[in-house]
Write a protein that holds these residues in place. Structure first.
Motif, PDB file in Angstrom:
ATOM      1  N   GLN A  80     -15.284  60.917-123.078  1.00 49.75           N
ATOM      2  CA  GLN A  80     -14.781  62.030-123.884  1.00 49.75           C
ATOM      3  C   GLN A  80     -15.873  63.057-124.168  1.00 49.75           C
ATOM      4  O   GLN A  80     -15.628  64.264-124.120  1.00 49.75           O
ATOM      5  CB  GLN A  80     -14.176  61.492-125.182  1.00 49.75           C
ATOM      6  N   SER A  81     -17.089  62.588-124.447  1.00 50.80           N
ATOM      7  CA  SER A  81     -18.189  63.527-124.684  1.00 50.80           C
ATOM      8  C   SER A  81     -18.708  64.105-123.364  1.00 50.80           C
ATOM      9  O   SER A  81     -19.123  65.272-123.318  1.00 50.80           O
ATOM     10  CB  SER A  81     -19.327  62.831-125.435  1.00 50.80           C
ATOM     11  N   ARG A  83     -16.947  64.892-120.825  1.00 55.47           N
ATOM     12  CA  ARG A  83     -16.036  65.963-120.396  1.00 55.47           C
ATOM     13  C   ARG A  83     -16.497  67.309-120.956  1.00 55.47           C
ATOM     14  O   ARG A  83     -16.439  68.333-120.260  1.00 55.47           O
ATOM     15  CB  ARG A  83     -14.611  65.637-120.846  1.00 55.47           C
ATOM     16  N   LEU A  84     -16.944  67.312-122.196  1.00 55.69           N
ATOM     17  CA  LEU A  84     -17.434  68.560-122.794  1.00 55.69           C
ATOM     18  C   LEU A  84     -18.715  69.022-122.099  1.00 55.69           C
ATOM     19  O   LEU A  84     -18.898  70.206-121.836  1.00 55.69           O
ATOM     20  CB  LEU A  84     -17.679  68.355-124.295  1.00 55.69           C
ATOM     21  N   ARG A  85     -19.623  68.071-121.807  1.00 54.46           N
ATOM     22  CA  ARG A  85     -20.876  68.446-121.138  1.00 54.46           C
ATOM     23  C   ARG A  85     -20.612  69.010-119.745  1.00 54.46           C
ATOM     24  O   ARG A  85     -21.301  69.937-119.312  1.00 54.46           O
ATOM     25  CB  ARG A  85     -21.799  67.231-121.031  1.00 54.46           C
ATOM     26  N   GLU A  87     -18.227  70.762-118.759  1.00 53.66           N
ATOM     27  CA  GLU A  87     -17.679  72.117-118.787  1.00 53.66           C
ATOM     28  C   GLU A  87     -18.773  73.156-118.584  1.00 53.66           C
ATOM     29  O   GLU A  87     -18.495  74.286-118.175  1.00 53.66           O
ATOM     30  CB  GLU A  87     -16.948  72.363-120.113  1.00 53.66           C
TER      31      GLU A  87
END
Length: 319
Positions: A80-81, A83-85, A87
């Motif tokens: 989940q974390s 996925r943000l990185r 981006e």
């Protein structure tokens, strides 16, 4: 999940190590498939080991279930974390390749959901969907076990796995067997090294796509390159192959090629192929990912580390 400190004797700790080492390959296999990263998967496995040390193991009915559940939940949190990185990742993101010569299934009963092309498709699922699919298809866990690991109802876990299967079926193509994949990749590399664009075009499917993971490295294609003519010219880029020595390796349950130049490894390439030809070429140039693959080559040979506490052609990557 109940995790609390418990007094241990040397014998207790020795037993804990023995149990953990017995399951470690499976734990890594779960985490790697969910994350697509050998480094992140190793971090998850190390954290699970720390939790296993601190747990009151006398009340754990099934060490295998405890460890697998802990690994799955931690991997979902990391995904989940991550996925943000990702981006902010520059250019296409590809999974870190892993050497599967020492452990062909990376801990699974069958080499399912480990191929790089499929791992890339799995990235389009949510972390929970990905985990459910991996646990069911790669490790053959019962739906009830998966529901307990993910803390969802049995009905929901069946729906999640079914939805993931449909999504992957829509994205997938018929694959060639291992021998044919190895032949196609070898022919591709031979033609690319000699600049034989015509032979490359004959190998490639009309809608082939080439993805280059360099995370912003100068000269790497930062967008997907489409079409057999453009991918052929890209793959035959002279500076890429000048002085490069290819090495065929086992990667992700299939064949891959490392490119060495002047004593260092500069690239990794593999492909996805169907009876209609190569439809995806995957290049990894990011130094951290190449280093992770080289590190993975000795992963299962050593004792696991347990511690406490457009119109123009852009170069694939100019090395």
């Amino acid at each position: 999940m109940r995790v609390e400190p418990s007094p241990t004797t040397p014998d207790d700790l020795e037993d804990a190590v023995a149990v953990f080492v017995h399951h470690r390959s499976r734990l890594f296999g779960i985490a790697y498939r969910v994350l697509g990263s050998t480094v992140e998967a190793e971090d998850v496995v190390q954290e699970v080991w720390l939790r296993w040390q601190k747990t009151d193991r006398s009340v754990v009915l099934s060490p295998a279930a405890f460890l697998s559940s802990a690994t799955t939940r931690l991997a979902i949190n990391v995904a989940q974390s991550a996925r943000l990185r990702r981006e902010t990742y520059v250019g296409p993101w590809l999974p870190e390749p892993v050497d599967t010569s020492a452990d062909p299934a990376v801990g699974a009963e069958r080499a399912e959901a480990v191929e790089m092309a499929l791992l890339l498709v799995l990235e389009r699922l949510t972390p929970v969907e990905r985990a459910a699919y991996v646990l069911r298809e790669a490790f053959d866990y019962a739906y009830a076990e998966i529901a307990d690991m993910l803390d969802v109802s049995l009905t929901n876990v069946r729906k999640i796995v079914s939805r993931a299967r449909r999504h992957l079926l829509d994205e997938g193509r018929e694959s060639v067997d291992a021998a044919e994949h190895r032949r196609l990749l070898g022919t591709f590399v031979s033609a690319a090294r000699t600049g034989d664009v015509a032979s490359l075009e004959a190998l490639l499917a009309p809608d082939v796509v080439s993805l280059s993971d360099g995370n912003g490295m100068r000269g790497c294609a930062r967008i997907p390159v489409l079409g057999h003519a453009r991918v052929a010219r890209l793959s035959a880029y002279r500076r890429l192959w000048q002085g490069a020595v290819p090495e065929l390796v086992d990667a992700n349950g299939s064949s891959g090629v490392l490119l060495h130049r002047d004593g260092r490894t500069v690239a990794f390439v593999t492909a996805a192929a169907s009876p209609h030809g190569i439809h995806q070429v995957l290049w990894v140039f990011a130094p951290s990912k190449i280093a992770a693959f080289l590190d993975s080559r000795s992963r299962f040979a050593a004792t696991p580390g347990l511690t406490r506490g457009g119109g123009s052609t852009t170069a694939v990557c100019r090395g």
